[in-house]
Motif scaffolding. Structure first.
Motif: not given
Length: 272
Positions: A101-106, A252-254, A258-260
């Motif tokens: 859900e986080y990935l989808l909303q992002q 998103q991948q970029e 950075a986030q992870t």
């Protein structure tokens, strides 16, 4: 589009805020919202409306969903949901869904400008060349004799009479299961979509012309070519949605990288 891919396709695909009732049973109902994830998985996200499927396929999918509902109900009745093992699995599943859900909303929040889309299109024109494609109807049978018998029944017919008769014979004679519902009608297909024998025969025919029996590994085909689209450069508008999805995925991948990396650093992970 060759160089961009949408990794989020299918995550909660087709979920609707206004779920419609698809079927009812003693004690409950099955809604379009519940069907959507099954349908997305079954059709690899190509179909989002169950009504598009043949009636038999619709019924089969609904029965599969209902069986799972009834088995879940029995599991609750037997208090299997109260076990330590189940609660551990449930907690893990919840984390996975929340991460999705986080990935989808992002992904949804990322905006791509019109200039970015145009720039990508203009610098990757070759990726958007649409190959030659044929639109056909076909009847598939096991033997050459059957194929010739069917061709004899079509001889002398033209226009709508030929088209109607071809569809009728496809529904009754073809061993292709889909023919019973579509009358042998196939969508536009390229050389990579069809076996070579079929494609090469189809593109040599004039519109509305019937082929001689065409042998392939599947059997013998009787082909009627309806249209041929020449290879052409796909327009910006045709490519827009694909480019937008791809660039958003790229961004998103970029962001995610950075986030992870920061999350892992802050978490102070130590392997034991």
């Amino acid at each position: 589009m060759k160089k961009l891919s949408l990794v989020l396709a299918g995550i909660f695909c087709g979920l609707s805020l206004n779920a419609a009732t698809i079927a009812t049973y003693n004690g409950g109902e099955i809604t379009s919202e519940e069907v959507a994830p099954y349908l997305a998985q079954l059709t690899q996200n190509q179909i989002q409306d169950i009504s598009v499927l043949p009636k038999e396929a619709q019924e089969g999918l609904i029965k599969e969903i209902l069986i799972k509902k009834l088995l879940a109900k029995e599991a609750i009745k037997n208090k299997y949901d109260q076990s330590k093992e189940f609660k551990t699995i449930l907690a893990s599943a919840k984390e996975i869904l929340l991460a999705q859900e986080y990935l989808l909303q992002q992904f949804k929040s990322i905006k791509i400008s019109d200039k970015e889309i145009k720039d990508y299109y203009n610098s990757h024109l070759q990726d958007f060349v649409l190959p030659e494609a044929v639109k056909t109807k076909h009847i598939l049978v096991k033997s050459e004799k059957e194929a010739k018998d069917i061709i004899a029944q079509l001889k002398g017919l033209k226009g709508k009479k030929l088209d109607d008769k071809f569809s009728e014979l496809a529904k009754t004679k073809s061993i292709d299961p889909s023919a019973k519902n579509n009358g042998g009608d196939l969508p536009y297909a390229t050389a990579s979509d069809l076996v070579p024998e079929y494609y090469n025969a189809a593109k040599k025919l004039k519109k509305g012309e019937i082929s001689a029996p065409v042998k392939s590994n599947f059997g013998y085909h009787i082909i009627m070519t309806q249209d041929i689209k020449e290879q052409r450069q796909g327009s910006l508008e045709e490519a827009r949605a694909s480019i937008d999805n791809g660039l958003r995925n790229q961004k998103q991948q970029e962001l995610l990288k950075a986030q992870t990396e920061k999350m892992l650093k802050d978490a102070n992970l130590k392997m034991k």
